[in-house]
Scaffold this motif. Structure first.
Motif, PDB file in Angstrom:
ATOM      1  N   ALA A   1      -5.352 -24.726  -2.825  1.00 59.11           N
ATOM      2  CA  ALA A   1      -4.219 -23.877  -2.437  1.00 59.11           C
ATOM      3  C   ALA A   1      -3.699 -23.048  -3.600  1.00 59.11           C
ATOM      4  O   ALA A   1      -2.769 -22.254  -3.422  1.00 59.11           O
ATOM      5  CB  ALA A   1      -3.088 -24.720  -1.855  1.00 59.11           C
TER       6      ALA A   1
ATOM      7  N   HIS B   1      -7.391 -20.685  -3.358  1.00 58.66           N
ATOM      8  CA  HIS B   1      -7.220 -20.130  -2.015  1.00 58.66           C
ATOM      9  C   HIS B   1      -8.092 -18.905  -1.792  1.00 58.66           C
ATOM     10  O   HIS B   1      -8.490 -18.615  -0.658  1.00 58.66           O
ATOM     11  CB  HIS B   1      -5.740 -19.849  -1.725  1.00 58.66           C
ATOM     12  CG  HIS B   1      -5.221 -18.522  -2.146  1.00 58.66           C
ATOM     13  ND1 HIS B   1      -5.060 -18.152  -3.464  1.00 58.66           N
ATOM     14  CD2 HIS B   1      -4.791 -17.456  -1.412  1.00 58.66           C
ATOM     15  CE1 HIS B   1      -4.554 -16.933  -3.525  1.00 58.66           C
ATOM     16  NE2 HIS B   1      -4.394 -16.485  -2.289  1.00 58.66           N
ATOM     17  N   LEU B   2      -8.438 -18.196  -2.874  1.00 50.71           N
ATOM     18  CA  LEU B   2      -9.381 -17.089  -2.736  1.00 50.71           C
ATOM     19  C   LEU B   2     -10.814 -17.610  -2.677  1.00 50.71           C
ATOM     20  O   LEU B   2     -11.655 -17.073  -1.943  1.00 50.71           O
ATOM     21  CB  LEU B   2      -9.207 -16.122  -3.907  1.00 50.71           C
ATOM     22  CG  LEU B   2      -7.848 -15.409  -3.936  1.00 50.71           C
ATOM     23  CD1 LEU B   2      -7.659 -14.674  -5.257  1.00 50.71           C
ATOM     24  CD2 LEU B   2      -7.695 -14.442  -2.763  1.00 50.71           C
TER      25      LEU B   2
ATOM     26  N   GLN C   1     -11.840 -18.588   0.840  1.00 51.57           N
ATOM     27  CA  GLN C   1     -12.211 -17.449   1.688  1.00 51.57           C
ATOM     28  C   GLN C   1     -13.560 -16.856   1.294  1.00 51.57           C
ATOM     29  O   GLN C   1     -14.364 -16.472   2.154  1.00 51.57           O
ATOM     30  CB  GLN C   1     -11.123 -16.384   1.599  1.00 51.57           C
ATOM     31  CG  GLN C   1      -9.772 -16.860   2.118  1.00 51.57           C
ATOM     32  CD  GLN C   1      -8.687 -15.845   1.841  1.00 51.57           C
ATOM     33  OE1 GLN C   1      -8.610 -14.792   2.485  1.00 51.57           O
ATOM     34  NE2 GLN C   1      -7.837 -16.138   0.855  1.00 51.57           N
TER      35      GLN C   1
ATOM     36  N   LYS D   1     -16.267 -19.123   2.607  1.00 53.57           N
ATOM     37  CA  LYS D   1     -16.446 -18.950   4.053  1.00 53.57           C
ATOM     38  C   LYS D   1     -17.159 -17.635   4.354  1.00 53.57           C
ATOM     39  O   LYS D   1     -17.972 -17.561   5.283  1.00 53.57           O
ATOM     40  CB  LYS D   1     -15.093 -18.999   4.756  1.00 53.57           C
ATOM     41  CG  LYS D   1     -14.416 -20.360   4.745  1.00 53.57           C
ATOM     42  CD  LYS D   1     -15.297 -21.458   5.334  1.00 53.57           C
ATOM     43  CE  LYS D   1     -15.605 -21.231   6.813  1.00 53.57           C
ATOM     44  NZ  LYS D   1     -16.480 -22.323   7.353  1.00 53.57           N
TER      45      LYS D   1
ATOM     46  N   PHE E   1      -2.039 -24.411   5.575  1.00 57.35           N
ATOM     47  CA  PHE E   1      -2.304 -23.159   4.859  1.00 57.35           C
ATOM     48  C   PHE E   1      -3.798 -23.003   4.612  1.00 57.35           C
ATOM     49  O   PHE E   1      -4.379 -21.921   4.853  1.00 57.35           O
ATOM     50  CB  PHE E   1      -1.529 -23.166   3.543  1.00 57.35           C
ATOM     51  CG  PHE E   1      -1.882 -22.055   2.582  1.00 57.35           C
ATOM     52  CD1 PHE E   1      -1.509 -20.761   2.847  1.00 57.35           C
ATOM     53  CD2 PHE E   1      -2.565 -22.338   1.405  1.00 57.35           C
ATOM     54  CE1 PHE E   1      -1.831 -19.732   1.948  1.00 57.35           C
ATOM     55  CE2 PHE E   1      -2.881 -21.324   0.506  1.00 57.35           C
ATOM     56  CZ  PHE E   1      -2.515 -20.021   0.784  1.00 57.35           C
ATOM     57  N   LEU E   2      -4.462 -24.070   4.160  1.00 52.82           N
ATOM     58  CA  LEU E   2      -5.893 -23.998   3.874  1.00 52.82           C
ATOM     59  C   LEU E   2      -6.713 -23.799   5.144  1.00 52.82           C
ATOM     60  O   LEU E   2      -7.673 -23.025   5.155  1.00 52.82           O
ATOM     61  CB  LEU E   2      -6.352 -25.259   3.143  1.00 52.82           C
ATOM     62  CG  LEU E   2      -5.827 -25.445   1.718  1.00 52.82           C
ATOM     63  CD1 LEU E   2      -6.368 -26.730   1.123  1.00 52.82           C
ATOM     64  CD2 LEU E   2      -6.196 -24.256   0.849  1.00 52.82           C
TER      65      LEU E   2
ATOM     66  N   LEU F   1      -6.859 -20.338   6.228  1.00 54.51           N
ATOM     67  CA  LEU F   1      -7.762 -19.525   5.415  1.00 54.51           C
ATOM     68  C   LEU F   1      -9.222 -19.768   5.770  1.00 54.51           C
ATOM     69  O   LEU F   1     -10.098 -19.035   5.300  1.00 54.51           O
ATOM     70  CB  LEU F   1      -7.552 -19.821   3.929  1.00 54.51           C
ATOM     71  CG  LEU F   1      -6.180 -19.474   3.349  1.00 54.51           C
ATOM     72  CD1 LEU F   1      -6.117 -19.882   1.884  1.00 54.51           C
ATOM     73  CD2 LEU F   1      -5.875 -17.987   3.492  1.00 54.51           C
TER      74      LEU F   1
ATOM     75  N   LEU G   1     -10.411 -10.734   3.101  1.00 52.68           N
ATOM     76  CA  LEU G   1      -9.905 -11.529   1.995  1.00 52.68           C
ATOM     77  C   LEU G   1      -8.420 -11.239   1.877  1.00 52.68           C
ATOM     78  O   LEU G   1      -8.015 -10.069   1.814  1.00 52.68           O
ATOM     79  CB  LEU G   1     -10.621 -11.162   0.688  1.00 52.68           C
ATOM     80  CG  LEU G   1     -10.222 -11.949  -0.569  1.00 52.68           C
ATOM     81  CD1 LEU G   1     -10.634 -13.414  -0.441  1.00 52.68           C
ATOM     82  CD2 LEU G   1     -10.852 -11.324  -1.813  1.00 52.68           C
ATOM     83  N   ARG G   2      -7.615 -12.290   1.870  1.00 55.55           N
ATOM     84  CA  ARG G   2      -6.163 -12.132   1.803  1.00 55.55           C
ATOM     85  C   ARG G   2      -5.637 -12.937   0.622  1.00 55.55           C
ATOM     86  O   ARG G   2      -6.059 -14.056   0.378  1.00 55.55           O
ATOM     87  CB  ARG G   2      -5.504 -12.635   3.095  1.00 55.55           C
ATOM     88  CG  ARG G   2      -5.848 -11.807   4.334  1.00 55.55           C
ATOM     89  CD  ARG G   2      -5.267 -12.436   5.588  1.00 55.55           C
ATOM     90  NE  ARG G   2      -5.965 -13.672   5.938  1.00 55.55           N
ATOM     91  CZ  ARG G   2      -5.371 -14.795   6.307  1.00 55.55           C
ATOM     92  NH1 ARG G   2      -4.049 -14.871   6.350  1.00 55.55           N
ATOM     93  NH2 ARG G   2      -6.080 -15.866   6.620  1.00 55.55           N
TER      94      ARG G   2
ATOM     95  N   HIS H   1      -2.301 -14.680  -1.140  1.00 50.40           N
ATOM     96  CA  HIS H   1      -0.961 -15.185  -0.822  1.00 50.40           C
ATOM     97  C   HIS H   1      -0.093 -15.065  -2.066  1.00 50.40           C
ATOM     98  O   HIS H   1      -0.384 -15.669  -3.100  1.00 50.40           O
ATOM     99  CB  HIS H   1      -1.031 -16.649  -0.373  1.00 50.40           C
ATOM    100  CG  HIS H   1       0.315 -17.241  -0.080  1.00 50.40           C
ATOM    101  ND1 HIS H   1       0.992 -17.000   1.092  1.00 50.40           N
ATOM    102  CD2 HIS H   1       1.118 -18.042  -0.828  1.00 50.40           C
ATOM    103  CE1 HIS H   1       2.154 -17.636   1.064  1.00 50.40           C
ATOM    104  NE2 HIS H   1       2.253 -18.280  -0.088  1.00 50.40           N
TER     105      HIS H   1
ATOM    106  N   GLY I   1      -0.923 -20.109  -4.030  1.00 51.76           N
ATOM    107  CA  GLY I   1      -1.337 -18.724  -4.221  1.00 51.76           C
ATOM    108  C   GLY I   1      -0.921 -18.207  -5.579  1.00 51.76           C
ATOM    109  O   GLY I   1      -1.092 -18.876  -6.597  1.00 51.76           O
TER     110      GLY I   1
END
Length: 328
Positions: free
Chosen positions: A171, A176-177, A180, A183, A200-201, A204, A294-295, A297, A321
């Motif tokens: 996280a 967290h990037l 993503q 994935k 949260f995870l 994502l 890709l987002r 946080h 994030g």
């Protein structure tokens, strides 16, 4: 929106030389050593651009370098590697950008620090065009963390579709990037984080979560192809045990003394990664951002004058994030 004319006409010192404000320190220490200071505005050299900083990311490495001489020489210094802003001037030989272009990127790590200021210079090829669909705060939060994740998973581990990945501190800024990016490459992703961060995870894309407060990530029959270790030390050594033969452990901090011996015995590869500025990686990341795949946080923003507060929050180690320092 700040006009290019405004950006090209900065404040001047008494002798008429252009100056800027920067979050500067003259000694090592706690957040209180950071002072908003008037400094000469830099000028781009050959192959460089001058960027009017709109926002600059804060990373754990900034917090560590504020307190300790790790890779950088002792103060005086201005920290900050992440930057998003507007090109004001180009140096000799630059062909990729022009004044008025909106760009973001990571200054060369570790010796290129200086983005926690109103202006910064850096190699033109450390930057790429900022996607129109994201603002400067989001863009500034991305480069160092996303490049770290990309270089760990894609360049170093050569992650393939169908492989299983364990991401420690999933996280956090890098984590967290990394979830993503993994994935996006078709991997099955498990992340370690405290239980309140599991939703949260999962949002994502994480397939499984481990609560490090109540469970031992190593107490499992699961075997991974890749482990991204953001913690180092004993975590690195213990992560060797959850890799299948031929797997890869990528650590961002040095492991314990026995990590390499454990890796050799388990027939896995264990490496420590130091992020590098990388335009090809940034272009790939910018493409994912622009497509909404890709987002980032952002859990908090702080004006440049309150950068010390940002550092105080960052050193708690509990940020979800990223944190961002806003300049314009």
């Amino acid at each position: 929106m700040t006009s290019l004319d405004d950006l090209e006409n900065p404040r001047s010192s008494r002798d008429g030389a252009p100056v800027m404000l920067a979050l500067h320190q003259t000694v090592l220490g706690g957040p209180e050593v950071l002072k908003l200071t008037e400094l000469p505005r830099p000028k781009p050299g050959p192959g460089e651009i001058l960027v009017a900083v709109h926002a600059a990311g804060l990373n754990p490495t900034d917090v560590k370098h504020r307190a300790l001489s790790i890779f950088l020489p002792p103060p005086p210094l201005t920290l900050g590697w992440d930057v998003s802003g507007t090109v004001v001037e180009t140096g000799f030989g630059v062909t990729l950008f022009h004044p008025g272009d909106e760009v973001f990127g990571m200054l060369p790590y570790p010796h290129g620090a200086g983005s926690h200021a109103e202006y910064v210079t850096g190699p033109a090829r450390a930057f790429v065009a900022k996607p129109a669909g994201i603002d400067h705060v989001q863009a500034a939060a991305v480069p160092l963390a996303a490049l770290t994740a990309w270089q760990a998973l894609v360049d170093t581990a050569d992650l393939q579709a169908g492989q299983r990945v364990l991401i420690h501190a999933a996280a956090g800024g890098v984590g967290h990037l990394a979830v993503q990016i993994a994935k996006e490459h078709g991997a099955h992703v498990t992340g370690t984080a405290s239980a309140p961060k599991h939703d949260f995870l999962r949002a994502l894309g994480a397939d499984a979560c481990v609560d490090y407060r109540s469970a031992d990530f190593a107490d499992t029959d699961e075997r991974y192809d890749v482990v991204l270790d953001t913690l180092g030390g004993e975590t690195a050594t213990r992560s060797v045990g959850v890799l299948r033969p031929g797997g890869v452990l990528v650590s961002l901090l040095p492991g314990a003394e026995d990590t390499q011996a454990a890796a050799e015995k388990a027939q896995v590869r264990a490496v420590t990664l130091l992020v590098e500025h990388d335009q090809a990686g940034m272009r790939a990341i910018a493409g994912l951002l622009g497509q909404g795949r890709l987002r980032v946080h952002v859990s908090g923003t702080f004006p440049l004058a309150e950068g010390a507060r940002a550092h105080a929050m960052g050193e708690t180690g509990r940020t979800t994030g990223k944190l961002v320092i806003t300049v314009r």
